[in-house]
Scaffold this motif. Structure first.
Motif, PDB file in Angstrom:
ATOM      1  N   ASP A 212       0.815  -1.225   0.000  1.00  0.00           N
ATOM      2  CA  ASP A 212       0.000   0.000   0.000  1.00  0.00           C
ATOM      3  C   ASP A 212       0.842   1.267   0.000  1.00  0.00           C
ATOM      4  OD1 ASP A 212      -2.472  -1.557   0.539  1.00  0.00           O
ATOM      5  OD2 ASP A 212      -1.483  -1.950   2.458  1.00  0.00           O
ATOM      6  N   LEU A 213       2.041   1.161   0.560  1.00  0.00           N
ATOM      7  CA  LEU A 213       2.886   2.337   0.750  1.00  0.00           C
ATOM      8  C   LEU A 213       4.300   2.005   0.295  1.00  0.00           C
ATOM      9  CD1 LEU A 213       4.010   4.984   2.074  1.00  0.00           C
ATOM     10  CD2 LEU A 213       3.759   3.879   4.286  1.00  0.00           C
ATOM     11  N   ILE A 214       4.868   2.876  -0.545  1.00  0.00           N
ATOM     12  CA  ILE A 214       6.219   2.668  -1.078  1.00  0.00           C
ATOM     13  C   ILE A 214       7.151   3.766  -0.572  1.00  0.00           C
ATOM     14  CG2 ILE A 214       7.614   2.835  -3.204  1.00  0.00           C
ATOM     15  CD1 ILE A 214       6.296   0.204  -3.093  1.00  0.00           C
ATOM     16  N   PHE A 215       8.315   3.360  -0.068  1.00  0.00           N
ATOM     17  CA  PHE A 215       9.389   4.308   0.253  1.00  0.00           C
ATOM     18  C   PHE A 215      10.486   4.156  -0.791  1.00  0.00           C
ATOM     19  CE2 PHE A 215       7.563   3.664   4.509  1.00  0.00           C
ATOM     20  CZ  PHE A 215       7.499   4.970   4.981  1.00  0.00           C
ATOM     21  N   ALA A 216      10.962   5.287  -1.309  1.00  0.00           N
ATOM     22  CA  ALA A 216      12.054   5.250  -2.286  1.00  0.00           C
ATOM     23  C   ALA A 216      12.883   6.513  -2.136  1.00  0.00           C
ATOM     24  CB  ALA A 216      11.493   5.173  -3.709  1.00  0.00           C
ATOM     25  N   HIS A 222      14.082   6.820 -10.014  1.00  0.00           N
ATOM     26  CA  HIS A 222      14.534   6.904 -11.409  1.00  0.00           C
ATOM     27  C   HIS A 222      14.778   5.508 -11.983  1.00  0.00           C
ATOM     28  CE1 HIS A 222      14.616  11.190 -11.406  1.00  0.00           C
ATOM     29  NE2 HIS A 222      15.606  11.298 -10.523  1.00  0.00           N
ATOM     30  N   SER A 223      15.325   4.611 -11.167  1.00  0.00           N
ATOM     31  CA  SER A 223      15.570   3.243 -11.616  1.00  0.00           C
ATOM     32  C   SER A 223      14.256   2.506 -11.862  1.00  0.00           C
ATOM     33  CB  SER A 223      16.404   2.494 -10.572  1.00  0.00           C
ATOM     34  OG  SER A 223      16.509   1.131 -10.908  1.00  0.00           O
ATOM     35  N   LEU A 224      13.290   2.718 -10.970  1.00  0.00           N
ATOM     36  CA  LEU A 224      12.003   2.025 -11.081  1.00  0.00           C
ATOM     37  C   LEU A 224      11.317   2.340 -12.412  1.00  0.00           C
ATOM     38  CD1 LEU A 224      10.003   0.204  -9.461  1.00  0.00           C
ATOM     39  CD2 LEU A 224       8.897   2.315  -8.693  1.00  0.00           C
ATOM     40  N   TYR A 225      11.347   3.620 -12.795  1.00  0.00           N
ATOM     41  CA  TYR A 225      10.645   4.030 -14.016  1.00  0.00           C
ATOM     42  C   TYR A 225      11.576   4.286 -15.191  1.00  0.00           C
ATOM     43  CZ  TYR A 225       6.588   4.093 -11.072  1.00  0.00           C
ATOM     44  OH  TYR A 225       5.572   3.704 -10.225  1.00  0.00           O
ATOM     45  N   PHE A 230      12.425  13.658 -12.779  1.00  0.00           N
ATOM     46  CA  PHE A 230      11.791  13.386 -11.490  1.00  0.00           C
ATOM     47  C   PHE A 230      10.267  13.489 -11.564  1.00  0.00           C
ATOM     48  CE2 PHE A 230      10.249  14.644  -7.248  1.00  0.00           C
ATOM     49  CZ  PHE A 230      10.736  13.594  -6.492  1.00  0.00           C
ATOM     50  N   ASP A 231       9.761  14.550 -12.179  1.00  0.00           N
ATOM     51  CA  ASP A 231       8.301  14.771 -12.211  1.00  0.00           C
ATOM     52  C   ASP A 231       7.573  13.681 -12.989  1.00  0.00           C
ATOM     53  OD1 ASP A 231       8.457  17.026 -10.616  1.00  0.00           O
ATOM     54  OD2 ASP A 231       8.805  18.366 -12.313  1.00  0.00           O
ATOM     55  N   THR A 232       8.196  13.225 -14.077  1.00  0.00           N
ATOM     56  CA  THR A 232       7.599  12.141 -14.875  1.00  0.00           C
ATOM     57  C   THR A 232       7.499  10.866 -14.035  1.00  0.00           C
ATOM     58  OG1 THR A 232       8.578  13.078 -16.870  1.00  0.00           O
ATOM     59  CG2 THR A 232       7.861  10.783 -17.001  1.00  0.00           C
ATOM     60  N   ALA A 233       8.590  10.551 -13.347  1.00  0.00           N
ATOM     61  CA  ALA A 233       8.618   9.340 -12.518  1.00  0.00           C
ATOM     62  C   ALA A 233       7.619   9.444 -11.360  1.00  0.00           C
ATOM     63  CB  ALA A 233      10.025   9.111 -11.987  1.00  0.00           C
ATOM     64  N   LEU A 234       7.533  10.626 -10.755  1.00  0.00           N
ATOM     65  CA  LEU A 234       6.620  10.829  -9.621  1.00  0.00           C
ATOM     66  C   LEU A 234       5.164  10.681 -10.066  1.00  0.00           C
ATOM     67  CD1 LEU A 234       6.821  11.611  -6.585  1.00  0.00           C
ATOM     68  CD2 LEU A 234       6.275  13.945  -7.281  1.00  0.00           C
ATOM     69  N   LYS A 235       4.856  11.197 -11.240  1.00  0.00           N
ATOM     70  CA  LYS A 235       3.494  11.097 -11.785  1.00  0.00           C
ATOM     71  C   LYS A 235       3.107   9.625 -11.956  1.00  0.00           C
ATOM     72  CE  LYS A 235       0.805  13.030 -15.608  1.00  0.00           C
ATOM     73  NZ  LYS A 235       0.887  13.749 -16.878  1.00  0.00           N
ATOM     74  N   GLN A 236       4.056   8.834 -12.440  1.00  0.00           N
ATOM     75  CA  GLN A 236       3.805   7.407 -12.638  1.00  0.00           C
ATOM     76  C   GLN A 236       3.637   6.695 -11.294  1.00  0.00           C
ATOM     77  OE1 GLN A 236       3.304   6.028 -15.759  1.00  0.00           O
ATOM     78  NE2 GLN A 236       2.568   4.318 -14.505  1.00  0.00           N
ATOM     79  N   LEU A 237       4.446   7.093 -10.306  1.00  0.00           N
ATOM     80  CA  LEU A 237       4.343   6.507  -8.970  1.00  0.00           C
ATOM     81  C   LEU A 237       2.940   6.720  -8.395  1.00  0.00           C
ATOM     82  CD1 LEU A 237       5.961   5.173  -6.553  1.00  0.00           C
ATOM     83  CD2 LEU A 237       6.322   7.498  -5.722  1.00  0.00           C
ATOM     84  N   ARG A 238       2.394   7.904  -8.610  1.00  0.00           N
ATOM     85  CA  ARG A 238       1.058   8.215  -8.090  1.00  0.00           C
ATOM     86  C   ARG A 238      -0.013   7.333  -8.731  1.00  0.00           C
ATOM     87  NH1 ARG A 238      -0.213  14.284  -8.698  1.00  0.00           N
ATOM     88  NH2 ARG A 238      -2.098  13.667  -7.573  1.00  0.00           N
ATOM     89  N   LYS A 239       0.231   6.916  -9.966  1.00  0.00           N
ATOM     90  CA  LYS A 239      -0.723   6.028 -10.652  1.00  0.00           C
ATOM     91  C   LYS A 239      -0.612   4.597 -10.136  1.00  0.00           C
ATOM     92  CE  LYS A 239      -1.011   8.387 -15.125  1.00  0.00           C
ATOM     93  NZ  LYS A 239      -0.391   8.431 -16.453  1.00  0.00           N
ATOM     94  N   ASP A 240       0.607   4.226  -9.726  1.00  0.00           N
ATOM     95  CA  ASP A 240       0.886   2.819  -9.430  1.00  0.00           C
ATOM     96  C   ASP A 240       0.678   2.413  -7.975  1.00  0.00           C
ATOM     97  OD1 ASP A 240       1.487   2.152 -12.023  1.00  0.00           O
ATOM     98  OD2 ASP A 240       3.645   2.453 -11.809  1.00  0.00           O
ATOM     99  N   VAL A 254       9.076  14.147  -0.744  1.00  0.00           N
ATOM    100  CA  VAL A 254       7.731  14.405  -1.246  1.00  0.00           C
ATOM    101  C   VAL A 254       6.849  13.213  -0.903  1.00  0.00           C
ATOM    102  CG1 VAL A 254       8.382  15.979  -3.113  1.00  0.00           C
ATOM    103  CG2 VAL A 254       8.272  13.538  -3.572  1.00  0.00           C
ATOM    104  N   VAL A 255       5.622  13.517  -0.505  1.00  0.00           N
ATOM    105  CA  VAL A 255       4.625  12.493  -0.203  1.00  0.00           C
ATOM    106  C   VAL A 255       3.600  12.548  -1.320  1.00  0.00           C
ATOM    107  CG1 VAL A 255       3.017  11.597   1.514  1.00  0.00           C
ATOM    108  CG2 VAL A 255       4.997  12.943   2.262  1.00  0.00           C
ATOM    109  N   ALA A 256       3.496  11.461  -2.091  1.00  0.00           N
ATOM    110  CA  ALA A 256       2.641  11.453  -3.280  1.00  0.00           C
ATOM    111  C   ALA A 256       1.486  10.482  -3.107  1.00  0.00           C
ATOM    112  CB  ALA A 256       3.483  11.064  -4.492  1.00  0.00           C
ATOM    113  N   SER A 257       0.272  10.997  -3.249  1.00  0.00           N
ATOM    114  CA  SER A 257      -0.918  10.150  -3.186  1.00  0.00           C
ATOM    115  C   SER A 257      -1.852  10.570  -4.316  1.00  0.00           C
ATOM    116  CB  SER A 257      -1.627  10.327  -1.834  1.00  0.00           C
ATOM    117  OG  SER A 257      -2.144  11.643  -1.731  1.00  0.00           O
ATOM    118  N   VAL A 258      -2.978   9.882  -4.441  1.00  0.00           N
ATOM    119  CA  VAL A 258      -3.944  10.262  -5.487  1.00  0.00           C
ATOM    120  C   VAL A 258      -4.442  11.694  -5.278  1.00  0.00           C
ATOM    121  CG1 VAL A 258      -4.753   7.972  -6.159  1.00  0.00           C
ATOM    122  CG2 VAL A 258      -5.716   9.055  -4.151  1.00  0.00           C
TER     123      VAL A 258
END
Length: 333
Positions: A212-216, A222-225, A230-240, A254-258
């Motif tokens: 439910d919660l990811i720490f990175a 950057h490796s994950l995506y 940074f912003d592109t990767a963060l946007k994808q994280l919020r979807k996933d 940064v704390v990213a949620s829907v």
């Protein structure tokens, strides 16, 4: 849902940390990649240890460091990790229990020795890890106690567990039990090299809702995506994932949620001594904020405070009371 006996239960590789301050020459002489984590065999472990100077030794492992931080903040914490019934294993068990953490995993009577990580800290505070997993790799689904997992508000898993196959099964079993009991599951991605090895599997865990919660940190994101933006990767994280927390060193987190993205600044420090455990202790503060229902911003501030404490001295364990530090800084405990 019944009330929790534990605030957070951590599951990880039980590794005894051996820390030493050294220089770039030592890293070069031993063919080490600065700032990384390499898995080594017992023979290499012996040769590194032989050449090291005086060391600081303590029970460690990523999730264990987080759990000790949580206990230090005043929460109820438990840990699952495999050690051998050898001298270092007994030291490990005593050390983690002395930190007020429930540790009930049965030690192995045979097989490889208790795991050790040789952590070399250069003058800039960067840490380079050489880890002999040893008995930590012997963690199996049989070591997961359903009653203990069900009794924890949050189950916290480390990405490093994805290396040994049997530990992977233990990880998934724990997540299933936690969700069956209406609990939350958090995962730290652990290391950008770890993400390189298991990118698709980590994304699958996120997208299927196993976690439910990811720490990175930034490198792991950057490796994950596989994106340098940074912003592109963060946007994808919020979807996933439901909730993603990305640490950015001196830029805070940064704390990213829907619902959106909240930026929280880093805590000021006098001097950076050793980055070992910075991410682990950040996770401790953040998870503590979550179980105290302090809100994302306060959880981020608690994480920043805990990380700032640990990077100002050698080793991945708090040397002052994080609870008192939080109180002094007006943070909820």
């Amino acid at each position: 849902m019944t009330s929790a006996k534990y605030d957070v239960l951590g599951i990880g590789n039980a590794i005894f940390d051996v820390l030493v301050q050294t220089d770039e020459g030592f890293l070069a002489a031993h063919g080490m990649t600065k700032g990384g984590m390499a898995l080594i065999d017992e023979a290499r472990a012996v040769s590194i240890y032989r050449d090291m100077g005086p060391a600081t030794e303590m029970s460690g492992g990523s999730a264990a460091n987080t759990i000790v931080g949580i206990a230090n903040l005043g929460a109820r914490a438990a840990y699952v990790g495999k050690i051998k019934d050898d001298q270092i294993g007994r030291l490990y068990a005593h050390d983690i229990r002395a930190a007020n953490v429930a540790f009930e995993t049965k030690p192995a009577s045979d097989g490889p020795a208790t795991g050790c990580s040789y952590i070399l800290v250069t003058p800039d505070g960067e840490r380079t890890m050489n880890t002999y997993l040893g008995a930590a790799q012997e963690l199996t689904a049989g070591d997961i106690d359903p009653a203990q997992v069900s009794a924890a508000a949050i189950v916290y898993l480390e990405g490093y567990l994805w290396d040994p196959k049997s530990a992977k099964e233990a990880f998934v079993k724990a997540a299933d039990i936690a969700h069956g009991a209406g609990r939350q599951v958090a995962l730290t991605l652990s290391d950008s090299f770890c993400v390189d090895r298991y990118r698709d599997e980590f994304l699958d865990l996120m997208r299927k809702g196993t976690v439910d919660l990811i720490f990175a940190n930034e490198a792991e994101l950057h490796s994950l995506y596989q994106s340098s933006d940074f912003d592109t990767a963060l946007k994808q994280l919020r979807k996933d994932t439901k909730l993603g927390v990305v640490t950015r060193s001196e830029k805070g987190c940064v704390v990213a949620s829907v619902d959106g993205v909240i930026a929280v600044p880093a805590f000021p420090i006098r001097k950076m001594v050793d980055t070992t455990g910075a991410g682990d202790l950040f996770a401790a503060g953040f998870l503590f904020g979550m179980v105290r229902n302090a809100g994302f911003e306060n959880a981020g501030r608690l994480g920043a405070l805990a990380a700032a404490e640990v990077i100002q001295h050698i080793g991945a364990r708090p040397q002052t009371s994080l609870k008192e530090l939080a109180q002094q800084n007006g943070l909820p405990v």
